[in-house]
Motif scaffolding. Structure first.
Motif, mmCIF file in Angstrom:
data_model
loop_
_atom_site.group_PDB
_atom_site.id
_atom_site.type_symbol
_atom_site.label_atom_id
_atom_site.label_comp_id
_atom_site.label_asym_id
_atom_site.label_seq_id
_atom_site.Cartn_x
_atom_site.Cartn_y
_atom_site.Cartn_z
ATOM 1 N N ASP A 201 -2.536 -1.484 3.876
ATOM 2 C CA ASP A 201 -2.110 -2.358 2.783
ATOM 3 C C ASP A 201 -3.214 -2.390 1.734
ATOM 4 O O ASP A 201 -4.243 -3.041 1.922
ATOM 5 C CB ASP A 201 -1.842 -3.766 3.305
ATOM 6 N N PRO A 202 -3.039 -1.674 0.606
ATOM 7 C CA PRO A 202 -4.094 -1.672 -0.421
ATOM 8 C C PRO A 202 -4.391 -3.056 -0.984
ATOM 9 O O PRO A 202 -5.489 -3.284 -1.498
ATOM 10 C CB PRO A 202 -3.511 -0.755 -1.509
ATOM 11 N N GLY A 203 -3.450 -3.988 -0.892
ATOM 12 C CA GLY A 203 -3.691 -5.329 -1.390
ATOM 13 C C GLY A 203 -4.726 -6.097 -0.597
ATOM 14 O O GLY A 203 -5.225 -7.135 -1.063
ATOM 15 N N GLU A 204 -5.065 -5.625 0.595
ATOM 16 C CA GLU A 204 -6.057 -6.287 1.442
ATOM 17 C C GLU A 204 -7.427 -5.626 1.334
ATOM 18 O O GLU A 204 -8.217 -5.663 2.278
ATOM 19 C CB GLU A 204 -5.591 -6.274 2.894
ATOM 20 N N THR A 205 -7.714 -5.022 0.177
ATOM 21 C CA THR A 205 -8.969 -4.286 0.026
ATOM 22 C C THR A 205 -10.181 -5.196 0.178
ATOM 23 O O THR A 205 -11.140 -4.868 0.899
ATOM 24 C CB THR A 205 -8.995 -3.579 -1.333
ATOM 25 N N ASP A 206 -10.174 -6.340 -0.478
ATOM 26 C CA ASP A 206 -11.326 -7.249 -0.397
ATOM 27 C C ASP A 206 -11.569 -7.717 1.025
ATOM 28 O O ASP A 206 -12.720 -7.791 1.485
ATOM 29 C CB ASP A 206 -11.097 -8.455 -1.311
ATOM 30 N N TYR A 207 -10.500 -8.011 1.745
ATOM 31 C CA TYR A 207 -10.651 -8.467 3.131
ATOM 32 C C TYR A 207 -11.202 -7.345 3.999
ATOM 33 O O TYR A 207 -12.056 -7.580 4.876
ATOM 34 C CB TYR A 207 -9.307 -8.942 3.667
ATOM 35 N N GLU A 228 -9.499 0.467 -6.837
ATOM 36 C CA GLU A 228 -9.195 -0.221 -8.089
ATOM 37 C C GLU A 228 -10.213 0.114 -9.168
ATOM 38 O O GLU A 228 -9.864 0.302 -10.336
ATOM 39 C CB GLU A 228 -9.152 -1.736 -7.839
ATOM 40 N N GLN A 229 -11.500 0.200 -8.785
ATOM 41 C CA GLN A 229 -12.525 0.584 -9.752
ATOM 42 C C GLN A 229 -12.312 2.015 -10.223
ATOM 43 O O GLN A 229 -12.442 2.312 -11.419
ATOM 44 C CB GLN A 229 -13.910 0.443 -9.124
ATOM 45 N N ALA A 230 -11.981 2.907 -9.294
ATOM 46 C CA ALA A 230 -11.747 4.303 -9.673
ATOM 47 C C ALA A 230 -10.544 4.426 -10.602
ATOM 48 O O ALA A 230 -10.564 5.192 -11.563
ATOM 49 C CB ALA A 230 -11.541 5.153 -8.415
ATOM 50 N N ARG A 231 -9.486 3.672 -10.327
ATOM 51 C CA ARG A 231 -8.295 3.734 -11.184
ATOM 52 C C ARG A 231 -8.611 3.204 -12.574
ATOM 53 O O ARG A 231 -8.183 3.780 -13.591
ATOM 54 C CB ARG A 231 -7.163 2.927 -10.565
#
Length: 817
Positions: A201-207, A228-231
């Motif tokens: 789940d890319p939405g859980e990147t921070d976790y 997200e930074q790369a995009r």
């Protein structure tokens, strides 16, 4: 149907200029919307395609060599792990061009974060010095497969075997090192390792980052980068260009719709008798509405189809980024749908505004209703009547002892408004007292306010609802032009005054580890074009919560502080004081005045944010303090980079070449990246948008002039009866048009400048640079544009109004009837 077509043909012949301008304006609007769609697609889809095909990692962790990647694979939400791959920092050079790179040892082609080859082939185990370059790094070095890369300071060389696309963060000189895939043997002394995590789940990147840091330990983490930074870096300025084009395209579309609505309304008021005759001979209300609707839909459709055809045929030939964006967009799956949907929506919007105005034509009764003798609200106000009788007296001394009457006693221009001493007034009686004028030798002149000026002002604003609507329709394109001029001025400020937008230095110099600080500074300051050299260091720091890394910079010393561009607060002078970019404040949800805690390796660093600086680098996720403050926490810290401020007029490329030639082998000199360099296509875009908006404003101006001339026909007899000459009658219409345009110019400036400031600062805040970068055009430029608009409107109104003022009496009586 035949009568309908004949009427439409007659209307087209009568209003050829208006039809041409409407077609051109529609074409420009649709073209800008199509280019905005192409830029949005170009900004998002290429990176997304590479990420999907490469099975890109959502998180990349740079750690020390002791970190165990096996523990990360067991974390919840982790689909796959890439690596660990040994890494080493190096500098490569080819044909005199240098670049900082990260050598990444990979025995086999990775399955997660798989590089997509665009030229050459993958690493050959039989060739220990063969490498593959990331495509952006290869373009910066102008390298091709078969080229040999030197490693300055060592006898080693590397051979380029291939070039590949990667969804990871791209190479940026002086900020982000380029990526080089090499055999493990080519990385004999790795300084760390990198681990990639692909999440379910890319939405859980921070976790996921927080869990990974907890498992490995904060001291083992060097840097964290996310998808997200790369995009965001891949999208770059293309998304901003798309937003600008889309915003102005929609604004111009709204202005064009309102201009068409006003044009049809004015035409209906001028042809009430013709519409009544059409209804009397059998036209239904629906047929009358359809004539206006179909005619203007045909204009809009012609312009939209022309714009779509030209964009499809020649869009990819545009120079620079716009051409690349259109070329990529034409190969995307949704290209055909957008090519049809955007012009269709524009035509439908213009049709909707046309239908609202044409509906009024259908309500015109078959028998014309006699016009009232005096329009409601059409009488002269007390102020206007007073202005007509206003006298301005001047007293001049003359050498003769006689009284000379001024011409103004008969009224301005012989208008029929007589003075008290005009013809027919009794002559003054002779007395024994000498005339004061004769005694003092005084000449008395009477100057009246020209009646054309007063009557023109009255005509422009007598009918308030209609007058305000005309001013509002003309204000909208002028307002957008003011916003476009503000965007141009802001971009120009990045080039002319870079120190005000967070770019006080022009060059970044990086020295080898262990280089002597005093010797390096002496070498740099010895150059006559270098005004100051600020030593510094930049390290990655974990934010509270351990969900991301930021850039912690120590630049300058307390004796020679670094000249930050502050938008809020004050400079950092005392111990533990720092300034931060808008991106960091948003990331940590803090404000100026708060204390923040971050972790550099195993050492915590607590800083007091005393100001907000304009930070164009690293999306504003930067906290900056002095080098002395960082040395208090780590006494052994030595400078690793130097920021050079050049003297006025110095050429950064010339200075960089001279320093690189005179410095030691490991000295790297790079020009500081200016974010406005990527916005150079925006200048042409702004010019094109101003031209489109000027066309829309011209349509509205012609409508206003036509309406003013038609409404003045019934006043023509009255104006001639009171003694106004044809030239003065022409001046009434010209003054009315000029007053309407002047009101629109003033309103556009009053509303456009705050709107432009808010839009530009909002964009700066969302990109991390921060608010405070917006700059308005100079007052002189605004005054020149406003004067050009008013004078141009007056010049356009002069010809039709002069023609109407010289009409025959019979034609005037027919028009009034």
């Amino acid at each position: 149907m035949r009568a309908t077509l004949r009427w439409a043909h007659s209307d087209l012949r009568t209003h050829r200029g208006e039809a041409l301008f409407l077609v051109l304006a529609t074409a420009g609007i649709v073209a800008s919307l199509l280019l905005a769609t192409a830029l949005f697609g170009y900004a998002t889809n290429p990176w997304q395609r590479v990420f999907a095909q490469a099975r890109g990692a959502h998180v990349w962790l740079h750690t020390d060599r002791a970190a165990d990647a096996g523990e990360l694979a067991a974390l919840d939400g982790v689909e796959a792990v890439a690596g660990p791959y040994p890494t080493a920092s190096a500098t490569v050079a080819v044909r005199g061009t240098r670049a900082s790179v990260e050598l990444r040892g990979t025995a086999e082609r990775p399955e997660v974060g798989r590089p997509l080859l665009t030229a050459g082939h993958w690493i050959d185990p039989a060739d220990p010095d063969g490498v593959v370059l990331e495509s952006r790094l290869a373009r910066a070095l102008l390298a091709q497969p078969g080229d040999t890369l030197a490693l300055p300071g060592t006898p080693r060389t590397l051979t380029v075997l291939g070039i590949a696309d990667s969804p990871e963060r791209r190479y940026r000189p002086g900020e982000q090192p380029g990526l080089v895939w090499a055999p493990p043997a080519a990385v004999p002394d790795p300084g760390g390792q990198v681990i990639g995590l692909r999440l379910t789940d890319p939405g859980e990147t921070d976790y996921a980052v927080q869990r990974a840091v907890t498992v490995l330990g904060a001291g083992a983490i060097g840097q964290v980068s996310t998808w997200e930074q790369a995009r965001a870096e891949a999208q770059g300025d293309n998304r901003l260009l798309g937003q600008v084009l889309g915003l102005f395209g929609l604004g111009a579309l709204l202005a064009a719709g309102l201009a068409v609505h006003g044009a049809i309304g004015t035409r209906i008021r001028g042809h009430l008798r013709d519409i009544s005759v059409l209804k009397a001979i059998g036209f239904t209300p629906g047929q009358v509405v359809r004539v206006f609707l179909l005619l203007h839909l045909a204009y809009a459709l012609l312009g939209a189809v022309a714009a779509a055809a030209l964009t499809q045929a020649f869009g990819s030939r545009f120079p620079g980024r716009l051409g690349d964006a259109v070329g990529v967009w034409q190969g995307l799956p949704g290209h055909t749908v957008a090519l049809v949907a955007v012009p269709a929506c524009a035509v439908l919007f213009i049709g909707a505004t046309t239908g609202l105005a044409a509906w009024r034509a259908g309500r015109v009764p078959p028998v014309p209703v006699p016009r009232p003798a005096a329009a409601r609200g059409g009488g002269l106000s007390g102020a206007a009547r007073g202005a007509l009788g206003l006298r301005v007296l001047r007293v001049l001394r003359v050498p003769v002892r006689s009284r000379v009457r001024g011409r103004g006693a008969r009224g301005a221009g012989g208008s029929g408004v007589r003075g008290a001493d005009g013809p027919g007034a009794p002559a003054p009686a002779k007395t024994g007292v000498p005339d004061p004028g004769e005694a003092a030798g005084v000449r008395e002149l009477e100057v009246r306010v020209p009646p054309a000026l007063v009557l023109g002002w009255h005509k422009a604003f007598a009918r308030r609802p209609r007058s305000l609507a005309a001013v509002a329709r003309l204000t909208l394109p002028l307002l957008l032009i003011v916003v476009a001029m503000s965007a141009w001025t802001t971009i120009d400020r990045f080039h002319t005054r870079p120190e005000q937008v967070g770019l006080p230095t022009a060059l970044t110099v990086r020295a080898d580890a262990g280089a002597d600080d005093r010797g390096t500074r002496a070498l740099l300051e010895r150059d006559p074009r270098v005004a100051a050299a600020y030593p510094g260091v930049e390290v990655a720091a974990l934010v509270p919560g351990q969900t991301a890394t930021i850039a912690l910079r120590g630049l300058g010393t307390r004796e020679e502080p670094y000249p930050y561009a502050l938008a809020e607060g004050r400079r950092a002078h005392g111990p533990d004081e720092a300034v931060a970019g808008q991106g960091l404040l948003d990331l940590l949800d803090v404000q100026v005045g708060d204390w923040v805690r971050m972790t550099v390796g195993d050492r915590p660093q607590i800083l007091h944010i005393v100001g907000r600086s304009i930070e164009p680098e690293n999306a504003g996720r930067v906290v900056s303090t002095s080098l002395d403050t960082l040395r208090e926490n780590d006494p052994g810290l030595t400078p690793t980079l130097y920021q050079l401020r050049l003297r006025p007029g110095a050429d950064p490329e010339e200075v960089a070449a001279r320093l690189a030639a005179s410095g030691p082998e490991g000295l790297e000199v790079h020009a500081v990246a200016n974010p406005a360099d990527g916005l150079s296509p925006l200048r042409g875009v702004v010019l094109g948008l101003i031209a489109v908006l000027a066309l829309v404003g011209l349509i509205e101006l012609l409508t206003t002039i036509g309406g003013t001339v038609r409404e003045g026909e019934r006043d023509l007899l009255a104006l001639k009866a009171i003694g106004l000459s044809p030239r003065q009658i022409t001046g009434v219409t010209v003054t009315a048009t000029g007053c309407t345009t002047l009101a629109a110019v003033l309103l556009a400036a009053a509303l456009g400048l705050p709107l432009a400031h808010w839009l530009i600062d909002a964009q700066g805040a969302s990109s991390g640079i921060g608010a405070g970068i917006a700059r308005a055009p100079s007052p002189g430029l605004l005054a020149a544009v406003g004067a050009a608009a008013v004078l141009g409107a007056a010049a356009l109104a002069a010809v039709p109004s002069a023609r109407a003022a010289r009409r025959r009496l019979a034609d005037t009586l027919s028009a009034v009837a």
